[in-house]
Design an enzyme around this catalytic site. Sequence first.
Site, mmCIF file in Angstrom:
data_model
loop_
_atom_site.group_PDB
_atom_site.id
_atom_site.type_symbol
_atom_site.label_atom_id
_atom_site.label_comp_id
_atom_site.label_asym_id
_atom_site.label_seq_id
_atom_site.Cartn_x
_atom_site.Cartn_y
_atom_site.Cartn_z
ATOM 1 C CG ASP A 60 -2.113 0.851 1.138
ATOM 2 O OD1 ASP A 60 -2.199 1.645 0.180
ATOM 3 O OD2 ASP A 60 -2.992 0.752 2.011
ATOM 4 C CB SER A 64 -2.129 8.233 4.402
ATOM 5 O OG SER A 64 -1.952 6.865 4.679
ATOM 6 C CG MET A 65 -4.276 10.998 -0.445
ATOM 7 S SD MET A 65 -5.769 11.014 -1.458
ATOM 8 C CE MET A 65 -6.656 9.640 -0.729
ATOM 9 C CB CYS A 102 -5.187 -0.044 -2.965
ATOM 10 S SG CYS A 102 -4.249 1.066 -1.913
ATOM 11 C CG LEU A 103 -3.553 1.602 -8.492
ATOM 12 C CD1 LEU A 103 -4.483 1.619 -9.695
ATOM 13 C CD2 LEU A 103 -2.108 1.677 -8.939
ATOM 14 N NE ARG A 129 -10.028 0.535 -6.632
ATOM 15 C CZ ARG A 129 -8.877 1.162 -6.545
ATOM 16 N NH1 ARG A 129 -8.825 2.468 -6.458
ATOM 17 N NH2 ARG A 129 -7.747 0.500 -6.540
#
Length: 147
Positions: A60, A64-65, A102-103, A129
């Site tokens: 992953d 994170s954003m 998961c991009l 997805r």
Amino acid sequence: MLFEFITAFPKCGINLAVSTPRKYPIPRKFINLGSSGPGLLKLGNSPADAISNSNVIVTDTWVSMGHESEKPQRLLDFEGYQVNDSLIKAAGPAENFIFMHCLPRKPEEVSDSIFYGKNSVVFKGAENRKYAIMAVLHTLFVENRRL
């Protein structure tokens, strides 16, 4: 994604091996949720140990954003965690393993040879997805109107 995997996979009979840097331990509440069921949950700090004999390798995003300010430190903390040919060769996953992400993908997380390689199902997963989301929306907005 990781906490959802830990919570669900062992309950479904799926063995899950997770590797994270020591500085980023899995919160106890997720470990407790994932420790019941027929599947095994194995936690550690060695990426090679985690993917040894595995059928599926998932990584992953490391940053994170909303946490972009942590990027320089996280790149140092996750050194050695890139999924690449050297790690695959050293770890020895199943011959026909699949690789998932998961991009969006960053090159420090996975090398081009793995991301675009024969074992990668990243783009198939991304396409699926879309259909999963469409099915949920259909169920929520079309099927529920009939109730």
